[in-house]
Motif scaffolding. Structure first.
Motif, PDB file in Angstrom:
ATOM      1  N   THR A  66     -21.118  26.025  41.177  1.00 27.85           N
ATOM      2  CA  THR A  66     -19.788  25.589  40.754  1.00 27.85           C
ATOM      3  C   THR A  66     -19.065  24.847  41.865  1.00 27.85           C
ATOM      4  OG1 THR A  66     -19.659  27.488  39.252  1.00 27.85           O
ATOM      5  CG2 THR A  66     -17.607  26.342  39.760  1.00 27.85           C
ATOM      6  N   LEU A  67     -19.176  25.319  43.096  1.00 29.45           N
ATOM      7  CA  LEU A  67     -18.579  24.616  44.233  1.00 29.45           C
ATOM      8  C   LEU A  67     -19.207  23.229  44.393  1.00 29.45           C
ATOM      9  CD1 LEU A  67     -18.267  27.451  46.921  1.00 29.45           C
ATOM     10  CD2 LEU A  67     -16.407  26.316  45.676  1.00 29.45           C
ATOM     11  N   GLY A  68     -20.503  23.145  44.151  1.00 28.39           N
ATOM     12  CA  GLY A  68     -21.157  21.841  44.198  1.00 28.39           C
ATOM     13  C   GLY A  68     -20.596  20.891  43.159  1.00 28.39           C
ATOM     14  N   LEU A  69     -20.297  21.407  41.963  1.00 35.38           N
ATOM     15  CA  LEU A  69     -19.706  20.579  40.918  1.00 35.38           C
ATOM     16  C   LEU A  69     -18.331  20.067  41.334  1.00 35.38           C
ATOM     17  CD1 LEU A  69     -19.709  19.486  37.984  1.00 35.38           C
ATOM     18  CD2 LEU A  69     -18.591  21.625  37.323  1.00 35.38           C
ATOM     19  N   ILE A  86     -26.412  16.471  36.017  1.00 32.75           N
ATOM     20  CA  ILE A  86     -25.760  17.110  37.167  1.00 32.75           C
ATOM     21  C   ILE A  86     -24.813  18.198  36.691  1.00 32.75           C
ATOM     22  CG2 ILE A  86     -24.189  16.737  39.113  1.00 32.75           C
ATOM     23  CD1 ILE A  86     -25.381  13.905  39.346  1.00 32.75           C
ATOM     24  N   PHE A  87     -24.024  17.896  35.660  1.00 27.52           N
ATOM     25  CA  PHE A  87     -23.066  18.864  35.143  1.00 27.52           C
ATOM     26  C   PHE A  87     -23.765  20.062  34.515  1.00 27.52           C
ATOM     27  CE2 PHE A  87     -20.356  20.564  31.757  1.00 27.52           C
ATOM     28  CZ  PHE A  87     -19.206  20.865  32.482  1.00 27.52           C
ATOM     29  N   ASN A  88     -24.887  19.825  33.832  1.00 34.52           N
ATOM     30  CA  ASN A  88     -25.606  20.936  33.197  1.00 34.52           C
ATOM     31  C   ASN A  88     -26.035  21.982  34.221  1.00 34.52           C
ATOM     32  OD1 ASN A  88     -25.372  19.937  30.621  1.00 34.52           O
ATOM     33  ND2 ASN A  88     -27.404  19.020  30.581  1.00 34.52           N
ATOM     34  N   VAL A  89     -26.547  21.513  35.356  1.00 30.98           N
ATOM     35  CA  VAL A  89     -27.019  22.448  36.383  1.00 30.98           C
ATOM     36  C   VAL A  89     -25.849  23.074  37.128  1.00 30.98           C
ATOM     37  CG1 VAL A  89     -28.339  22.683  38.514  1.00 30.98           C
ATOM     38  CG2 VAL A  89     -29.231  21.274  36.653  1.00 30.98           C
ATOM     39  N   LEU A  90     -24.963  22.220  37.664  1.00 32.46           N
ATOM     40  CA  LEU A  90     -23.874  22.732  38.487  1.00 32.46           C
ATOM     41  C   LEU A  90     -22.785  23.414  37.667  1.00 32.46           C
ATOM     42  CD1 LEU A  90     -23.409  19.770  41.006  1.00 32.46           C
ATOM     43  CD2 LEU A  90     -24.773  21.847  41.281  1.00 32.46           C
ATOM     44  N   GLY A  91     -22.419  22.796  36.544  1.00 38.14           N
ATOM     45  CA  GLY A  91     -21.305  23.319  35.762  1.00 38.14           C
ATOM     46  C   GLY A  91     -21.703  24.357  34.727  1.00 38.14           C
ATOM     47  N   VAL A  92     -22.641  23.988  33.853  1.00 31.93           N
ATOM     48  CA  VAL A  92     -23.003  24.881  32.743  1.00 31.93           C
ATOM     49  C   VAL A  92     -23.647  26.160  33.269  1.00 31.93           C
ATOM     50  CG1 VAL A  92     -24.374  25.130  30.655  1.00 31.93           C
ATOM     51  CG2 VAL A  92     -23.217  22.972  31.123  1.00 31.93           C
ATOM     52  N   ASP A 131     -27.851  34.641  39.854  1.00 33.54           N
ATOM     53  CA  ASP A 131     -26.787  35.633  39.874  1.00 33.54           C
ATOM     54  C   ASP A 131     -25.431  34.979  40.129  1.00 33.54           C
ATOM     55  OD1 ASP A 131     -26.720  35.074  42.602  1.00 33.54           O
ATOM     56  OD2 ASP A 131     -27.987  36.781  43.106  1.00 33.54           O
ATOM     57  N   ARG A 132     -24.410  35.825  40.292  1.00 38.61           N
ATOM     58  CA  ARG A 132     -23.057  35.299  40.431  1.00 38.61           C
ATOM     59  C   ARG A 132     -22.870  34.492  41.717  1.00 38.61           C
ATOM     60  NH1 ARG A 132     -18.642  39.728  38.114  1.00 38.61           N
ATOM     61  NH2 ARG A 132     -18.533  38.790  36.041  1.00 38.61           N
ATOM     62  N   GLY A 155     -23.781  27.152  36.426  1.00 35.10           N
ATOM     63  CA  GLY A 155     -22.911  27.768  37.424  1.00 35.10           C
ATOM     64  C   GLY A 155     -21.821  28.610  36.795  1.00 35.10           C
ATOM     65  N   LEU A 156     -21.100  28.038  35.842  1.00 36.58           N
ATOM     66  CA  LEU A 156     -20.016  28.775  35.189  1.00 36.58           C
ATOM     67  C   LEU A 156     -20.553  29.914  34.331  1.00 36.58           C
ATOM     68  CD1 LEU A 156     -17.714  25.776  34.167  1.00 36.58           C
ATOM     69  CD2 LEU A 156     -17.293  27.464  35.957  1.00 36.58           C
ATOM     70  N   THR A 157     -21.684  29.685  33.649  1.00 34.60           N
ATOM     71  CA  THR A 157     -22.268  30.748  32.822  1.00 34.60           C
ATOM     72  C   THR A 157     -22.684  31.936  33.682  1.00 34.60           C
ATOM     73  OG1 THR A 157     -23.083  29.080  31.262  1.00 34.60           O
ATOM     74  CG2 THR A 157     -24.026  31.274  31.111  1.00 34.60           C
ATOM     75  N   ALA A 158     -23.293  31.665  34.848  1.00 34.74           N
ATOM     76  CA  ALA A 158     -23.679  32.757  35.743  1.00 34.74           C
ATOM     77  C   ALA A 158     -22.457  33.479  36.294  1.00 34.74           C
ATOM     78  CB  ALA A 158     -24.525  32.214  36.894  1.00 34.74           C
ATOM     79  N   LEU A 159     -21.370  32.744  36.509  1.00 33.06           N
ATOM     80  CA  LEU A 159     -20.153  33.367  37.037  1.00 33.06           C
ATOM     81  C   LEU A 159     -19.521  34.335  36.044  1.00 33.06           C
ATOM     82  CD1 LEU A 159     -18.185  30.581  38.988  1.00 33.06           C
ATOM     83  CD2 LEU A 159     -19.107  32.716  39.895  1.00 33.06           C
ATOM     84  N   VAL A 160     -19.520  33.985  34.750  1.00 29.33           N
ATOM     85  CA  VAL A 160     -18.842  34.818  33.752  1.00 29.33           C
ATOM     86  C   VAL A 160     -19.749  35.917  33.214  1.00 29.33           C
ATOM     87  CG1 VAL A 160     -17.358  32.894  33.068  1.00 29.33           C
ATOM     88  CG2 VAL A 160     -19.466  33.317  31.794  1.00 29.33           C
TER      89      VAL A 160
END
Length: 385
Positions: free
Chosen positions: A134-137, A277-283, A126-127, A285-290
């Motif tokens: 995202t904060l981890g990234l 690392i980026f796939n999990v934290l960024g991709v 979830d968000r 993370g950001l996808t769940a946020l939006v």
């Protein structure tokens, strides 16, 4: 088979690849301008740039209501990156793994994979989970850049000291020499010095053009993948774990293989570790946020694919530790596991009778033998140290 969909799939993948290349080229030059080491560039700029197709595809899929493709793309890409890309790169030439990756980045890669597996146990990212990732990234990227700049500054100071030692008549202090080196623009192919502003504008233009290509290519690629899955009667999840994951990871394939051939092995390994690392934290993370409702995680992903992704990340630790390198035979093992994983997905999707035989072979023979081999090699390496 829908050949029109295949054509759009190839076209979208081509535009994605070109966009990622432009983004990496511009971002790498911007990073070099602020004196970031090649390893840090591989772990951050190159890794994030080559993961940009995954981000574009996952966000586009989630907003279009195809959450299975969004999640499957990330999980499948991480499995593909380690098993196929590192495996292929090691088969081409044995890879040397830096101490920083062994002590810091590889454990972080395993940690974020294990964290995602825990977050997905309730069947959803979830968000709030996306905000945490995202904060981890942000924290990881900030730490990597600061550490890299400190190391680069130390190297630059050492070079200045050596230069001063061989020029006894020099009256310039270290700070003056370093400032002169930083401020002096490079000579272009036409023999003129290009201004710093001109370089920055050009590199920013490359980054913007790359982002535009990623957005357009992602739209074509996702739409074609969904159409193709429906025409073949295969679930969107399987398409996301295989076709989409492998397709969006092609920039990582090209980057790591070319880097290994050119001897830039820090970038070859750092690109894969940083991308995961980026796939999990960024991709994710950001996808769940939006995504307003977050990302639902299918039971099959939570029970099989996420554990496989985490196990693959964990397997890197003993392999990296033994001799600080990835040998050719270890690359062959990685490639063999990726073939077995892909065959399992296909057999499971088609409900083939050979699925049971493959499961028995993997559970009772291949996995235990590999675990025993890694344990023995790790123990031998620890004894030698």
């Amino acid at each position: 088979m829908d050949y029109v969909a295949v054509g759009w799939l190839v076209a979208g993948l081509f535009v994605l690849t070109v966009g990622a290349d432009l983004l990496v080229r511009g971002a790498s030059r911007l990073a070099a301008a602020v004196r970031i080491s090649p390893l840090v560039v591989g772990l951050t700029v190159v890794a994030f740039g080559t993961s940009a197709p995954e981000l574009a595809v996952s966000v586009r899929s989630a907003l279009a209501g195809q959450a299975d493709i969004a999640v499957g793309n990330v999980v499948g890409s991480n499995i593909f990156n380690v098993l196929f890309i590192l495996g292929l790169s090691a088969v081409v030439t044995p890879l040397v793994v830096s101490v920083q990756i062994i002590r810091l980045d590889a454990p972080i890669m395993f940690g974020v994979c294990a964290l995602l597996m825990l977050l997905a146990r309730d069947g959803r990212v979830d968000r709030s989970d996306g905000a945490l990732l995202t904060l981890g990234l942000v924290a990881y990227t900030s730490f990597a850049i600061c550490k890299g700049r400190k190391e680069s500054a130390s190297v630059a100071a050492s070079e200045v000291s050596q230069r001063s030692a061989v020029e006894p008549g020099s009256i310039h202090c270290k700070a003056d020499v370093m400032a002169g080196d930083l401020d002096r623009p490079p000579i272009t192919e036409f023999g003129r010095r290009e201004s710093g502003t001109g370089r920055i504008v050009r590199d920013i233009a490359l980054v913007l053009a790359g982002l535009g290509g990623l957005v357009l290519g992602a739209q074509w690629f996702v739409d074609a993948a969904v159409t193709l899955a429906r025409s073949l009667g295969v679930s969107e999840l399987v398409i996301g774990l295989t076709v989409v994951a492998a397709g969006t990871s092609l920039p990582e394939v090209a980057t790591s293989v070319v880097a290994s051939l050119k001897g830039e092995r820090d970038i070859a390994v750092g690109n894969v570790v940083g991308s995961n690392i980026f796939n999990v934290l960024g991709v994710l993370g950001l996808t769940a946020l939006v995504t307003p409702q977050g990302l639902p995680v299918a039971a099959s992903v939570a029970n099989l694919d996420l554990p496989v992704m985490t196990a693959v990340a964990f397997a890197c630790l003993p392999i990296f530790f033994t001799g600080n390198r990835i040998a050719r035979w270890e690359g062959v093992v990685f490639l063999g596991y990726y073939v077995a994983y892909t065959v399992y997905l296909v057999l499971s999707a088609t409900r083939s009778e050979g699925l049971g035989t493959l499961q028995v072979a993997m559970v009772w023979f291949v996995v235990p033998l590999t675990g025993l081999t890694l344990a023995v090699t790790t123990a031998n390496a620890a004894r030698r140290r």
